[in-house]
Design a protein around this motif. Structure first.
Motif, PDB file in Angstrom:
ATOM      1  N   ILE A  53      -6.773 -10.621  -9.499  1.00  0.00           N
ATOM      2  CA  ILE A  53      -5.909  -9.461  -9.269  1.00  0.00           C
ATOM      3  C   ILE A  53      -6.459  -8.568  -8.156  1.00  0.00           C
ATOM      4  O   ILE A  53      -5.705  -7.981  -7.378  1.00  0.00           O
ATOM      5  N   GLU A  54      -7.799  -8.457  -8.041  1.00  0.00           N
ATOM      6  CA  GLU A  54      -8.383  -7.706  -6.927  1.00  0.00           C
ATOM      7  C   GLU A  54      -8.012  -8.345  -5.596  1.00  0.00           C
ATOM      8  O   GLU A  54      -7.654  -7.645  -4.630  1.00  0.00           O
ATOM      9  N   THR A  55      -8.103  -9.673  -5.541  1.00  0.00           N
ATOM     10  CA  THR A  55      -7.777 -10.389  -4.302  1.00  0.00           C
ATOM     11  C   THR A  55      -6.313 -10.208  -3.945  1.00  0.00           C
ATOM     12  O   THR A  55      -5.969 -10.015  -2.774  1.00  0.00           O
ATOM     13  N   VAL A  56      -5.436 -10.270  -4.943  1.00  0.00           N
ATOM     14  CA  VAL A  56      -4.002 -10.096  -4.695  1.00  0.00           C
ATOM     15  C   VAL A  56      -3.722  -8.776  -4.000  1.00  0.00           C
ATOM     16  O   VAL A  56      -3.055  -8.727  -2.956  1.00  0.00           O
ATOM     17  N   PHE A  57      -4.228  -7.664  -4.542  1.00  0.00           N
ATOM     18  CA  PHE A  57      -3.892  -6.349  -3.989  1.00  0.00           C
ATOM     19  C   PHE A  57      -4.566  -6.096  -2.640  1.00  0.00           C
ATOM     20  O   PHE A  57      -3.972  -5.480  -1.746  1.00  0.00           O
ATOM     21  N   ILE A  58      -5.796  -6.571  -2.473  1.00  0.00           N
ATOM     22  CA  ILE A  58      -6.459  -6.404  -1.178  1.00  0.00           C
ATOM     23  C   ILE A  58      -5.729  -7.176  -0.085  1.00  0.00           C
ATOM     24  O   ILE A  58      -5.469  -6.646   1.008  1.00  0.00           O
ATOM     25  N   LEU A  59      -5.368  -8.424  -0.373  1.00  0.00           N
ATOM     26  CA  LEU A  59      -4.672  -9.225   0.640  1.00  0.00           C
ATOM     27  C   LEU A  59      -3.251  -8.725   0.863  1.00  0.00           C
ATOM     28  O   LEU A  59      -2.721  -8.838   1.971  1.00  0.00           O
ATOM     29  N   MET A  60      -2.621  -8.168  -0.165  1.00  0.00           N
ATOM     30  CA  MET A  60      -1.302  -7.552   0.028  1.00  0.00           C
ATOM     31  C   MET A  60      -1.406  -6.399   1.022  1.00  0.00           C
ATOM     32  O   MET A  60      -0.530  -6.221   1.879  1.00  0.00           O
ATOM     33  N   GLY A  61      -2.461  -5.595   0.884  1.00  0.00           N
ATOM     34  CA  GLY A  61      -2.660  -4.493   1.820  1.00  0.00           C
ATOM     35  C   GLY A  61      -2.853  -4.992   3.236  1.00  0.00           C
ATOM     36  O   GLY A  61      -2.285  -4.447   4.192  1.00  0.00           O
ATOM     37  N   LYS A  62      -3.672  -6.024   3.395  1.00  0.00           N
ATOM     38  CA  LYS A  62      -3.913  -6.603   4.722  1.00  0.00           C
ATOM     39  C   LYS A  62      -2.622  -7.142   5.314  1.00  0.00           C
ATOM     40  O   LYS A  62      -2.333  -6.952   6.500  1.00  0.00           O
ATOM     41  N   LEU A  63      -1.830  -7.797   4.474  1.00  0.00           N
ATOM     42  CA  LEU A  63      -0.577  -8.397   4.930  1.00  0.00           C
ATOM     43  C   LEU A  63       0.449  -7.330   5.302  1.00  0.00           C
ATOM     44  O   LEU A  63       1.173  -7.468   6.290  1.00  0.00           O
ATOM     45  N   ALA A  64       0.514  -6.267   4.502  1.00  0.00           N
ATOM     46  CA  ALA A  64       1.479  -5.204   4.776  1.00  0.00           C
ATOM     47  C   ALA A  64       1.230  -4.559   6.132  1.00  0.00           C
ATOM     48  O   ALA A  64       2.171  -4.116   6.806  1.00  0.00           O
ATOM     49  N   LYS A  65      -0.033  -4.496   6.559  1.00  0.00           N
ATOM     50  CA  LYS A  65      -0.387  -3.847   7.833  1.00  0.00           C
ATOM     51  C   LYS A  65      -0.460  -4.844   8.988  1.00  0.00           C
ATOM     52  O   LYS A  65      -0.808  -4.473  10.118  1.00  0.00           O
ATOM     53  N   ALA A  66      -0.075  -6.116   8.717  1.00  0.00           N
ATOM     54  CA  ALA A  66      -0.228  -7.165   9.731  1.00  0.00           C
ATOM     55  C   ALA A  66       0.536  -6.859  11.010  1.00  0.00           C
ATOM     56  O   ALA A  66       0.081  -7.167  12.115  1.00  0.00           O
ATOM     57  N   ASP A  67       1.724  -6.259  10.879  1.00  0.00           N
ATOM     58  CA  ASP A  67       2.539  -5.975  12.062  1.00  0.00           C
ATOM     59  C   ASP A  67       2.298  -4.568  12.608  1.00  0.00           C
ATOM     60  O   ASP A  67       3.073  -4.073  13.431  1.00  0.00           O
ATOM     61  N   GLY A  68       1.256  -3.906  12.141  1.00  0.00           N
ATOM     62  CA  GLY A  68       0.905  -2.592  12.678  1.00  0.00           C
ATOM     63  C   GLY A  68       1.388  -1.414  11.870  1.00  0.00           C
ATOM     64  O   GLY A  68       0.919  -0.293  12.058  1.00  0.00           O
ATOM     65  N   HIS A  69       2.331  -1.612  10.982  1.00  0.00           N
ATOM     66  CA  HIS A  69       2.804  -0.513  10.137  1.00  0.00           C
ATOM     67  C   HIS A  69       3.254  -1.072   8.784  1.00  0.00           C
ATOM     68  O   HIS A  69       3.572  -2.249   8.667  1.00  0.00           O
ATOM     69  N   VAL A  70       3.254  -0.195   7.795  1.00  0.00           N
ATOM     70  CA  VAL A  70       3.673  -0.588   6.447  1.00  0.00           C
ATOM     71  C   VAL A  70       5.091  -0.084   6.223  1.00  0.00           C
ATOM     72  O   VAL A  70       5.344   1.121   6.273  1.00  0.00           O
ATOM     73  N   SER A  71       6.024  -1.020   5.971  1.00  0.00           N
ATOM     74  CA  SER A  71       7.421  -0.631   5.799  1.00  0.00           C
ATOM     75  C   SER A  71       7.659  -0.087   4.397  1.00  0.00           C
ATOM     76  O   SER A  71       6.891  -0.336   3.464  1.00  0.00           O
ATOM     77  N   GLN A  72       8.751   0.647   4.246  1.00  0.00           N
ATOM     78  CA  GLN A  72       9.118   1.177   2.932  1.00  0.00           C
ATOM     79  C   GLN A  72       9.434   0.044   1.967  1.00  0.00           C
ATOM     80  O   GLN A  72       9.133   0.134   0.775  1.00  0.00           O
ATOM     81  N   ASP A  73      10.023  -1.038   2.486  1.00  0.00           N
ATOM     82  CA  ASP A  73      10.318  -2.190   1.629  1.00  0.00           C
ATOM     83  C   ASP A  73       9.034  -2.781   1.057  1.00  0.00           C
ATOM     84  O   ASP A  73       8.997  -3.194  -0.108  1.00  0.00           O
ATOM     85  N   GLU A  74       7.995  -2.840   1.868  1.00  0.00           N
ATOM     86  CA  GLU A  74       6.720  -3.385   1.402  1.00  0.00           C
ATOM     87  C   GLU A  74       6.087  -2.469   0.356  1.00  0.00           C
ATOM     88  O   GLU A  74       5.529  -2.942  -0.650  1.00  0.00           O
TER      89      GLU A  74
END
Length: 257
Positions: A53-74
């Motif tokens: 579960i730690e890996t899931v949330f950390i990688l979700m954060g990394k993925l959400a910022k992959a394009d430079g910004h975090v969208s509201q949908d994310e």
């Protein structure tokens, strides 16, 4: 099977108490064969769940910022994810902290991936479910951009997936996503159905059925929990089984199977 053998042998050699002991030992062996070592050692399983579960949330954060910004949908997707997990306020704060940690531009994800592989990497289902959760996250805003796909490829590489295996999994999840709620949601439903099962129109009926059964087994709640997926996260796997079932039903109907 083992519990019956254990019961009979225990009774034969030691009587009623031997039968009871044999049944218990046999049950443990049955669970090991079906679900892996985590089903036997709950401490090991709890550690796996924490790392997972730690890996899931950390990688979700990394993925959400992959394009430079975090969208509201994310953001909405992560909040919905936590809500489905039924997290307490304290656990929500921890998950948010992990998500933000992953978002940090200078945060190195390799140590966390290495820890995940050391604790969970020998279980294919855990690696696959982690990637599926992340792919679903990347698709939460309705598209998969190049930066997100590139990062997912990096994650997959660290988890032991080559380019071909990652592409097949990505196409399967994309195909399954078109059967959300157990209903076809695209004009190319039949093509999506084949992708959802990881087969093609040229595959035989037997190959289609085998692929369907394999996926249903991989998403089975007891199996996933036995291997270390936290119980609260099983609901997403259940959703995947509904999508796989809907895709398989459509293929069966088209083939008159």
């Amino acid at each position: 099977m083992f519990k019956i053998i254990g019961l009979l042998l225990g009774y034969y050699f030691l009587g009623i108490f031997g039968a009871f002991a044999g049944y218990i030992v046999g049950s443990i062996l049955d669970r090991y064969r079906a679900y892996g070592a985590g089903a036997i050692n709950p401490l090991t399983n709890a550690h796996r769940q924490t790392v997972f579960i730690e890996t899931v949330f950390i990688l979700m954060g990394k993925l959400a910022k992959a394009d430079g910004h975090v969208s509201q949908d994310e953001i909405n997707h992560v909040e919905d994810f936590m809500r489905k997990l039924g997290m307490s306020s304290e656990h929500r704060q921890l998950a948010i902290a992990l998500f933000k940690q992953g978002m940090a531009p200078d945060f190195d994800i390799k140590p966390k991936l290495n820890e995940f592989m050391a604790v969970c990497g020998h279980t294919n289902s855990l690696k696959q479910m982690l990637l599926i959760y992340l792919i679903v996250m990347a698709l939460s805003d309705g598209r998969l951009d190049a930066a997100e796909e590139g990062l997912l490829k990096d994650f997959a590489f660290h988890l032991g997936y080559d380019q071909s295996a990652f592409k097949q999994l990505l196409e399967m999840v994309l195909g399954q996503s078109h059967f959300a709620g157990g209903q076809a949601t695209s004009a190319t439903a039949l093509d999506d159905a084949y992708k959802a099962l990881g087969v093609s129109k040229e595959s035989s009926d037997q190959e289609v059925k085998r692929a369907y059964r394999k996926l249903m087994s991989q998403y089975h709640p007891d199996k996933l929990m036995g291997q270390g997926v936290p119980e609260d996260m099983i609901s997403m796997a259940t959703a995947q089984t509904q999508e796989v079932q809907a895709a398989y039903d459509l293929i069966k109907k088209s083939r008159n199977m």
